[in-house]
Design an enzyme around this catalytic site. Structure first.
Site, mmCIF file in Angstrom:
data_model
loop_
_atom_site.group_PDB
_atom_site.id
_atom_site.type_symbol
_atom_site.label_atom_id
_atom_site.label_comp_id
_atom_site.label_asym_id
_atom_site.label_seq_id
_atom_site.Cartn_x
_atom_site.Cartn_y
_atom_site.Cartn_z
ATOM 1 C CD GLU A 38 -53.563 32.003 21.148
ATOM 2 O OE1 GLU A 38 -53.542 33.170 20.947
ATOM 3 O OE2 GLU A 38 -54.392 31.311 21.771
ATOM 4 C CB THR A 80 -55.844 36.685 22.620
ATOM 5 O OG1 THR A 80 -56.001 35.366 22.197
ATOM 6 C CG2 THR A 80 -54.579 37.339 22.336
ATOM 7 C CG HIS A 195 -55.493 29.715 18.482
ATOM 8 N ND1 HIS A 195 -56.911 28.970 18.181
ATOM 9 C CD2 HIS A 195 -55.941 30.928 18.937
ATOM 10 C CE1 HIS A 195 -57.740 29.622 18.600
ATOM 11 N NE2 HIS A 195 -57.402 30.762 19.190
ATOM 12 C CG ASP A 254 -52.907 33.867 25.067
ATOM 13 O OD1 ASP A 254 -52.727 32.917 25.256
ATOM 14 O OD2 ASP A 254 -53.532 34.498 23.743
ATOM 15 C CG HIS A 255 -55.904 32.231 26.537
ATOM 16 N ND1 HIS A 255 -55.909 31.351 26.028
ATOM 17 C CD2 HIS A 255 -55.886 33.307 25.814
ATOM 18 C CE1 HIS A 255 -55.919 31.312 24.815
ATOM 19 N NE2 HIS A 255 -56.026 32.521 24.452
HETATM 20 C C1 GP9 Z 1 -56.886 35.938 17.238
HETATM 21 C C2 GP9 Z 1 -55.801 35.645 18.362
HETATM 22 C C3 GP9 Z 1 -56.518 34.130 19.255
HETATM 23 O O1 GP9 Z 1 -56.420 36.984 16.649
HETATM 24 O O2 GP9 Z 1 -55.849 36.565 19.187
HETATM 25 O O3 GP9 Z 1 -57.555 34.587 19.768
HETATM 26 P P1 GP9 Z 1 -58.084 33.794 21.143
HETATM 27 O O4 GP9 Z 1 -58.902 32.875 20.446
HETATM 28 O O5 GP9 Z 1 -57.058 33.226 21.669
HETATM 29 O O6 GP9 Z 1 -58.780 34.659 21.790
HETATM 30 MN MN MN Z 2 -55.213 33.400 22.680
#
Ligand code: GP9
Ligand code: MN
Length: 409
Positions: A38, A80, A195, A254-255
């Protein structure tokens, strides 16, 4: 095959979809373990905060893996979920909205479905509400056999922080479910502790917060470091269970996690001014491909999440003859150094194009936009063609494919 798909196919087949014969099938028959880190950006890799390594486990792992320092995240508003879409399908997310919501009823030819046809059981582990990003629906569409979500984990206040279950418990509690998967399996983990806003209790800190006047930025290092340590524990568990050697690991960010609201702290940390060029370079996320027992290698190729599907399938010894893929196997000799971001920015071996301007690597000095001109229509067409596939649900016209497990060309 439908005439609607024909122009798409001739476009995707224009780019050489090479296969590296030495790498093809290197992990044949192994489990595939995919880990989405994340909000993890590459600038923390092999870097320090307060004199301490931020990601000691990943740094070690990199020495025994293929590491891609020029791997870019290509997500849009779907965050994500866009990264998942890119990785599973080798298609881009949409220019606005989240394809997981808008096109969850399309036909796809996603990795879980492809691997399912050769006997892989697939599962996702993510301790959030199952309908977040419409995953409960989309995962069925993508061909996942199992989805372990919030309701499958024991989530208590002590085991949670921020968005939910801490990563260490996600991994720990997944072990009993892994036991019940039929090998070879495809297990995907979507981590959560790192996150925004990067909350962590002090007792869980491996490194301490940095000391700028930007609390979010300061805390980012603590949650990245926590994520790194949780992954280390997970690897130890897999080794104890004897699953480590039989698995291929694909670990990627992921980003981005640090938005442009934190440029002042970022400038101070990196000691570099924040420019449009720097902004693009900060869209690099780690990609680590680890096949236990291999030698480490740094792969400089300019690449993105779009490239993971063919890369993974080829490592597992699967070549899908008539698939529509916008990415290229990262080990293919003939692949071009070229990656398009969702906003139309692009990166080549020499240049970065963003916001209508062309910059020269590695210094980031602005050059005549003519230098980037030849790539601009290619970048546009790339995104357009992928969007046509998604908007038009064109993969419903794909002929049933044949999987050639014995490519040696
Ligand atoms: C939530 C997780 C985080 O289930 O995938 O989401 P994001 O805000 O990074 O898209
Ligand atoms: Mn994410």
């Amino acid at each position: 095959e439908s005439s609607e798909l024909a122009p798409i196919r001739s476009y995707t087949e224009e780019t050489p979809h090479g296969i590296n014969a030495k790498m093809f099938g290197k992990a044949k028959g192994k489990n595939l373990i995919l880990i989405s880190l994340e909000s993890t950006q590459s600038f923390v890799i092999n870097n320090k905060v307060n004199g301490k390594e931020i990601t000691p486990f990943l740094n070690d792992l990199i020495d025994k893996s293929y590491y891609f320092p020029n791997f870019y995240q290509q997500t849009g508003q779907g965050k994500t979920s866009d990264s998942e879409f890119l990785v599973e399908n080798s298609l881009y997310g949409l220019p606005s909205g989240a394809v997981f919501f808008t096109n969850s009823q399309n036909e796809y030819n996603a990795t879980p479905e492809i691997l399912g046809k050769s006997g892989y059981e697939s599962a996702v582990f993510h301790a959030n509400n199952k309908s977040f990003w419409n995953r409960n629906i989309m995962y069925q569409t993508l061909g996942y056999d199992r989805y372990f979500s919030q309701e499958d984990f024991n989530i208590t206040p002590e085991k949670s922080i921020g968005w939910g279950l801490k990563d260490e418990y996600l991994y720990k509690q997944s072990m009993k479910y892994l036991d019940n998967l039929k090998e070879p399996f495809y297990a995907k983990y979507i981590t959560l502790t790192n996150h925004f806003p990067f909350s962590l209790e002090e007792e869980d800190e491996i490194v301490s917060e940095w000391d700028s006047n930007d609390g979010v930025f300061n805390r980012y290092f603590t949650t990245v470091s926590y994520e790194d340590n949780a992954l280390k524990q997970y690897f130890n568990r897999l080794k104890e269970k004897g699953l480590y050697k039989d698995s291929l690991f694909v670990i990627y960010g992921d980003h981005n996690g640090i938005s442009d609201n934190h440029t002042e702290a970022m400038e101070k940390y990196l000691g570099k001014p924040h420019t449009p060029y720097r902004h693009i370079q900060l869209q690099r996320v780690p990609l680590i491909i680890h096949n236990p027992g291999q030698k480490g290698k740094v792969m400089e190729t300019v690449s993105g999440q779009i490239d993971l599907k063919p890369t993974i399938l080829h490592l597992l010894g699967k070549h899908i003859e008539n698939d529509i893929q916008f990415g290229t196997d990262l080990f293919a000799k003939e692949r071009k150094d070229f990656t398009v971001l969702r906003d139309g920015s692009f990166i080549t071996d020499k240049y970065i194009y963003t916001e209508g301007k062309c910059y020269r690597k590695p210094k980031g000095n602005e050059v005549d936009s003519k230098q980037c001109q030849e790539w601009k229509p290619i970048a546009e067409e790339e995104l357009n063609k992928s969007d046509q596939v998604v908007y038009g649900d064109l993969l419903r016209f794909l002929q049933p494919y044949s999987s050639n497990d014995n490519v040696d060309g």
